[in-house]
Every structure is written in C-alpha cells, then in structure tokens.
Design a protein around this motif. Structure first.
Motif, mmCIF file in Angstrom:
data_model
loop_
_atom_site.group_PDB
_atom_site.id
_atom_site.type_symbol
_atom_site.label_atom_id
_atom_site.label_comp_id
_atom_site.label_asym_id
_atom_site.label_seq_id
_atom_site.Cartn_x
_atom_site.Cartn_y
_atom_site.Cartn_z
ATOM 1 N N TYR A 1 -5.032 66.648 -25.130
ATOM 2 C CA TYR A 1 -6.270 66.436 -25.885
ATOM 3 C C TYR A 1 -6.457 64.975 -26.253
ATOM 4 C CZ TYR A 1 -5.851 71.477 -26.274
ATOM 5 O OH TYR A 1 -5.719 72.810 -25.971
ATOM 6 N N ALA A 2 -5.385 64.223 -26.294
ATOM 7 C CA ALA A 2 -5.492 62.802 -26.636
ATOM 8 C C ALA A 2 -6.248 62.015 -25.562
ATOM 9 C CB ALA A 2 -4.103 62.205 -26.831
ATOM 10 N N SER A 3 -6.360 62.565 -24.359
ATOM 11 C CA SER A 3 -7.075 61.862 -23.287
ATOM 12 C C SER A 3 -8.585 61.893 -23.491
ATOM 13 C CB SER A 3 -6.735 62.484 -21.930
ATOM 14 O OG SER A 3 -7.204 63.829 -21.861
ATOM 15 N N LEU A 4 -9.065 62.772 -24.367
ATOM 16 C CA LEU A 4 -10.494 62.880 -24.626
ATOM 17 C C LEU A 4 -10.924 61.863 -25.679
ATOM 18 C CD1 LEU A 4 -10.799 66.771 -24.847
ATOM 19 C CD2 LEU A 4 -11.288 65.341 -22.866
ATOM 20 N N SER A 5 -12.175 61.503 -25.637
ATOM 21 C CA SER A 5 -12.711 60.626 -26.670
ATOM 22 C C SER A 5 -12.849 61.402 -27.976
ATOM 23 C CB SER A 5 -14.079 60.075 -26.249
ATOM 24 O OG SER A 5 -15.039 61.119 -26.193
ATOM 25 N N ASP A 6 -13.031 60.679 -29.067
ATOM 26 C CA ASP A 6 -13.141 61.331 -30.374
ATOM 27 C C ASP A 6 -14.297 62.327 -30.406
ATOM 28 O OD1 ASP A 6 -11.062 59.736 -31.095
ATOM 29 O OD2 ASP A 6 -12.270 58.294 -32.253
ATOM 30 N N VAL A 7 -15.429 61.929 -29.827
ATOM 31 C CA VAL A 7 -16.614 62.798 -29.851
ATOM 32 C C VAL A 7 -16.378 64.060 -29.028
ATOM 33 C CG1 VAL A 7 -19.050 62.952 -29.232
ATOM 34 C CG2 VAL A 7 -18.158 60.841 -30.219
ATOM 35 N N TYR A 8 -15.720 63.908 -27.877
ATOM 36 C CA TYR A 8 -15.429 65.070 -27.045
ATOM 37 C C TYR A 8 -14.499 66.046 -27.765
ATOM 38 C CZ TYR A 8 -17.679 63.241 -22.829
ATOM 39 O OH TYR A 8 -18.594 62.801 -21.920
ATOM 40 N N ARG A 9 -13.508 65.523 -28.459
ATOM 41 C CA ARG A 9 -12.599 66.408 -29.201
ATOM 42 C C ARG A 9 -13.344 67.149 -30.306
ATOM 43 N NH1 ARG A 9 -9.173 61.986 -29.010
ATOM 44 N NH2 ARG A 9 -9.503 61.570 -31.230
ATOM 45 N N LEU A 10 -14.305 66.494 -30.911
ATOM 46 C CA LEU A 10 -15.103 67.136 -31.950
ATOM 47 C C LEU A 10 -16.008 68.218 -31.361
ATOM 48 C CD1 LEU A 10 -16.075 67.204 -34.914
ATOM 49 C CD2 LEU A 10 -17.740 65.429 -34.313
ATOM 50 N N ALA A 11 -16.560 67.943 -30.171
ATOM 51 C CA ALA A 11 -17.541 68.853 -29.576
ATOM 52 C C ALA A 11 -16.903 70.011 -28.807
ATOM 53 C CB ALA A 11 -18.458 68.072 -28.633
ATOM 54 N N LEU A 12 -15.684 69.808 -28.311
ATOM 55 C CA LEU A 12 -15.066 70.806 -27.431
ATOM 56 C C LEU A 12 -14.984 72.197 -28.063
ATOM 57 C CD1 LEU A 12 -13.800 71.222 -24.656
ATOM 58 C CD2 LEU A 12 -11.587 70.563 -25.626
ATOM 59 N N PRO A 13 -14.520 72.361 -29.299
ATOM 60 C CA PRO A 13 -14.480 73.711 -29.889
ATOM 61 C C PRO A 13 -15.860 74.359 -30.006
ATOM 62 C CG PRO A 13 -13.072 72.218 -31.130
ATOM 63 C CD PRO A 13 -13.883 71.372 -30.202
ATOM 64 N N PHE A 14 -16.908 73.529 -30.258
ATOM 65 C CA PHE A 14 -18.259 74.086 -30.347
ATOM 66 C C PHE A 14 -18.737 74.614 -28.994
ATOM 67 C CE2 PHE A 14 -18.161 71.372 -34.095
ATOM 68 C CZ PHE A 14 -18.807 72.141 -35.046
ATOM 69 N N VAL A 15 -18.426 73.884 -27.931
ATOM 70 C CA VAL A 15 -18.790 74.345 -26.589
ATOM 71 C C VAL A 15 -18.087 75.660 -26.278
ATOM 72 C CG1 VAL A 15 -18.655 73.799 -24.122
ATOM 73 C CG2 VAL A 15 -19.217 71.995 -25.768
ATOM 74 N N ALA A 16 -16.793 75.735 -26.618
ATOM 75 C CA ALA A 16 -16.024 76.954 -26.352
ATOM 76 C C ALA A 16 -16.585 78.140 -27.123
ATOM 77 C CB ALA A 16 -14.560 76.735 -26.717
#
Length: 553
Positions: free
Chosen positions: A55-70
């Motif tokens: 998960y560290a390979s993702l940008s901060d915004v992507y890490r924030l958005a990923l659970p919402f997409v899921a």
C-alpha cells in the motif's frame, strides 16, 4: 457401487471408505475454489499495488480513495444479489452448519467471493479466512446436494470443505482440522474426524502444488525459550487475555452503536476510517503477513510497534463490526503478532539473542485462543508453524493464561458466539437432536412393508391376523395411515389402530423424524425415495424411541 448404495452407506454414523472418498472429493472442489479466490486476489494486488500488501506504493490520495472504491463495488454486488443475502463470514457458516446441515445459499456465496476480494485488495484490516470458510463450505456442500446425499453426510461434507479451505489458505492442515472440530462443529467424533483430516491434507497438497511449499508465516522461526523466561510468559498471557477481551467488547459495542444505520452507511463509515488511517500511515492498511515479516526484519522501535498495533486494533474492529466482507482470524493473527513483540520489549535486554519471531508466534497463539475461545486450534497452529516440539510448552503457558484470563476474569465469550447472539442466528441444538442428526433415515428405516389402497377394515384386519410382523400402510383418499392391531383388553375398542403418517425423503435424518412425531409420540414417517416418488421405507415412533435408549460406548 451404485449411487443408492453410496447413500445407504453414508447414512450410518460410522467411518467408511465411502465417507472418506466423498470428503476427499468435497475437499478437492473446495481447494480449487479457494485457489481461484487466492489467485484472483493476488492478481489484483500485483496489478494495482505492484505487490501483495504494498500500500505504500500508492499516493496518499489513492490510499484514501481505495476503500471507498471497494465499498462501492461491494454494494453493487450486494444490490445485484439482493441485500437480504448479505450474510457473510464464519458466524453465518456456523449457523448454517448447525441449523441447516451446512447448506450455504448461492447468493450469499457470490457476495462473499467478490466482496471478499474487493475488501482484501483495498486495505481493510480483515483476513482471507472468512471468505475462505464461506466459499469452501458452499463448494463441498454443493457436491452432496447434487448427489442427493443424506443430510447427516452433508454436514460432514461442509466441515471437510472448511478444513480444506483453511488448509489451502494458510497451508496449515492440522490447525485446519482442529479449527473445524473446535469452532465450527464443536464436537469430536472419529467418523467425522477422519474425512476432515483427509480433506485438509488434500487442500494443503493442492495449495502447495500451486503456490509452493512455503507458508506465508514461515518467517516465524521459533527459538527455544530459556526456563528463566517461562514465568514471564504467564504474565504475558494475562496481558494478552485482557487485550483480547477488550477487543471483543469494543467490536460488539461498535456493532450495537451502528445498528440504526443501514448497511450502505456502515460500509462507507468503515471506508472513511480505513482511508483516513491509510492516508497518514500506509503500514496500517491490510492484514497481509508479508508486511509483518518486513516490519519485524527492520527491528522496529517500541513507538513504531505501539502505533502500528493500535492502528491495526482499531481498523480491524471497525471493518469487522461494520460488516466489511472479510474474516477476523487473519486480523487477529496480525494483531497478536504485534502484541507479542510489544510485550517482549520489557525483557528484550535479558534475551540471549533475537527472539522477535518467537514472541510474535506466542502472541499470535495467545490472542487467537482468547478472542476465538479456541485454545486447541491456537496451540495446533503454533506447533505447526513453529515446526518444533520446543514450542509446545511456551505456547501452552501463554494460551492457557490468555484463555483463562479472558474467560473467567474478563467474562469474555467467543467473538463468533457473541456475533451469532447479536444477529439472533440460532446455533445450538438439544442433546437429543444433536445425536439424532448424525444418523440418516436410510440407516434405520424398515424396508419390508405392505401397501394397500382403499380396502375395507375387514381386509386390513384379516391381513394383520395372518401377518402380524408386517408393517401395513393403507391409503384412503390419498391419506396414508399405518395400521396396527389393537392389543388393548377392552372388547369395545376398534380392533384396528390407525396412525397418521408424515412424508420425508431419504435425505433426512432421525432428528427430522423425531421432530415430526414428538408431539403425538406415536405414528410413523414414510420415507420417499429421492430417485422416484415411491415409498422406500418407514420409521415408527417406537423405532426412534428405542434408538434413543440404545446403550453406546
């Protein structure tokens, strides 16, 4: 051997070649389903994260958005299958095994497959064993339903699938067997134990052929614990038991607090909290063991360990309590490892060498035992992962201390039992029903019977006078009655006794017969063939009563 002969053999509550072969077949199918699930999940991790749990390979915004997409995808699948089928995880499987012989609805399985993949690929702190148990139970049970096997064997088949699934997920066949017997079935019977062992071995072999012979937890190398540290393990176990009780209590509190909110709202709250933690602390996301392996390899300081432990603790409670489709065991194992390493710090300067992996393993075993109330499963997992007899005594000390502390001092119950009680899903049976469920009607029914249709009482009486040992069924106006001679001494009584009958299929168990007849305590159940509509046998109330009084060792 014909299919009917197979059904006949499986209706008996005894170890047989047929039961072992069917369990093996169920284990094979369950293993392939779980391997498909794991491969799909691995592909998603590699494609989106450039590596499992990275998960560290993702940008901060992507890490924030990923659970919402899921969560959006999870809700989409739930809408397609129907929100009433959003029943997932090990507690639901326990309920279905206890009350429905292991039958898992297809729609809930679809929810679990795709929902589990989305949740596990997006950083929620949940384990893969929840979807694994659900999918494996459905896959193995489907084999039995397709073959129209007796219900008592279908329950065993579900256990076989679960054992194969857990073995396929963690590559720990022995721990998988103990988990099924201790947590899911909650009984130890030899005729159940043997096919489940075969199924777990099958799941482990198939997994090793696909993913290799190395377990994800192979990094937990066990070093012998000096005798001087054994008293400290008691204190460590007590601390773990208290933390486990706190974990269970807070998880149930979150479930109660968010009950008024609908499922969609709860899932988005879980996504918001997980995304927020991931934004500031990438290592807090997910429950992948590889991240713990990398962390322990860097010799982290106590501050880092405490921060990560607290983050995983909170995120696991939030995800599981708010209904994210994942398992609790993987999360509990990760939290237990971190807790074990944290509790090692006060005496780390007294250790002869690096014992980080040892205390991580002991912490995992203690936390697992206290949260799930499964001390045997936790001990077997520790023994299997350590691959050393020297791990037995330290693990036993920690497990017993943690389990007794959580149960007696903290009044803590198994998290699965608490979830079942909260969701009002029945999981208990009477002792009589529990025993009768183990035997199919084909094992006991009387096959020699005579059927007559629309004849006079005189004909029935004359027949029974000449054939008193026969079972006579009389059909009158499409209603079936069992006819017996009236042996009472009252001369004014009718010479014939007519008892109503109930129709059940050859798949049912004696528990269903007992339930159908117990209010009247007389009469009989007609057994209908699963291949045809004809009657293949009969079971009377007296036969069931005699079976209950039969002495057993």
């Amino acid at each position: 051997m014909s299919l009917q002969s197979l059904r006949q053999a499986l209706s008996h509550p005894s170890t047989s070649v047929q039961l072992c072969l069917i369990g093996l077949a169920g284990g094979l199918i369950a293993a392939f389903v779980i391997i498909s699930f794991r491969l799909t999940l691995t592909l998603l991790h590699v494609f989106f994260l450039d590596g499992i749990g990275n998960y560290a390979s993702l940008s901060d915004v992507y890490r924030l958005a990923l659970p919402f997409v899921a969560v959006t995808l999870i809700i989409g699948v739930a809408k397609l299958t129907g929100f009433e089928h959003y029943r997932l995880g090990i507690p639901f499987v326990i309920h279905r095994v206890k009350q429905f012989y292991g039958h898992i609805p297809l729609r809930t399985t679809i929810n679990q497959f795709f929902g589990g993949i989305f949740a596990l690929a997006s950083g929620f702190v949940v384990g893969k064993e929840g979807p694994t148990v659900h999918l494996a139970a459905w896959a193995s049970h489907y084999v039995g339903r397709w073959l129209k096997l007796p219900f008592n064997s279908l329950r065993i088949l579900a256990g076989c699938g679960i054992a194969a699934g857990i073995a396929a997920a963690f590559n720990t066949p022995f721990a998988a067997v103990i988990f099924v017997m201790e947590v899911v079935l909650r009984e130890y019977k030899v005729h159940i134990f043997v096919p489940i062992m075969l199924s777990a071995a099958c799941g482990s072999v198939i997994t090793r052929l696909v993913f290799g012979d190395v377990s994800e937890l192979a990094f937990l190398n066990f070093a012998p614990v000096p005798p001087t540290q054994l008293p400290y393990l008691v204190l460590m176990g007590i601390c773990i038991g208290i933390v486990a009780a706190l974990f269970n209590k807070q998880l149930m509190n979150i479930m109660r607090w968010f009950t008024p909110m609908n499922m969609i709202g709860r899932l988005y709250v879980a996504a918001a909290i997980t995304g927020a933690f991931g934004y500031f602390m990438p290592s807090s996301m997910g429950a992948e063991f590889i991240n713990i392996e990398l962390l322990l390899g860097t010799q982290p300081d106590i501050g880092t360990l405490l921060a990560l432990f607290a983050a995983k603790f909170v995120l696991a409670i939030v995800a599981i309590a708010l209904g994210v489709p994942g398992g609790i065991i993987g999360a509990v194992m990760v939290i237990g490892m971190l807790l074990g390493v944290v509790l090692m710090q006060p005496i780390s300067t007294l250790m002869p060498g690096d014992m980080t992996s040892t205390y991580a393993l002991l912490g995992m075993a203690g936390f697992l035992a206290a949260v799930l109330h499964a001390p045997m499963a936790a001990l077997s997992a520790a023994m299997e992962l350590a691959a050393s007899s020297q791990a037995v005594l330290p693990a036993m000390i920690v497990i017993v201390s943690a389990y007794v502390t959580a149960k007696q001092m903290c009044n803590n119950k198994s998290i699965f039992i608490q979830q079942l009680d909260f969701q009002e899903l029945p999981y208990t049976r009477t002792a009589i029903r529990d025993m009768l469920q183990q035997t199919g009607v084909m094992a006991m029914m009387k096959r020699e019977l005579t059927v007559m249709r629309d004849v006079s009482d005189d004909v029935l009486y004359d027949y029974l006078q000449t054939h008193p040992e026969h079972t006579l069924i009389h059909y009158a106006a499409d209603n079936a009655h069992i006819v017996e001679l009236n042996v009472s001494l009252n001369a004014n009584d009718n010479p014939l006794m007519m008892h109503d009958t109930v129709l059940l299929s050859e798949q049912h168990t004696l528990a269903d017969v007992h339930e159908a007849l117990q209010t009247r305590r007389q009469g009989a159940v007609l057994i209908q063939s699963v291949e045809h509509d004809d009657i293949s046998g009969v079971i009377t109330w007296n036969m069931v009563h005699n079976y209950l009084l039969k002495q057993r060792h």
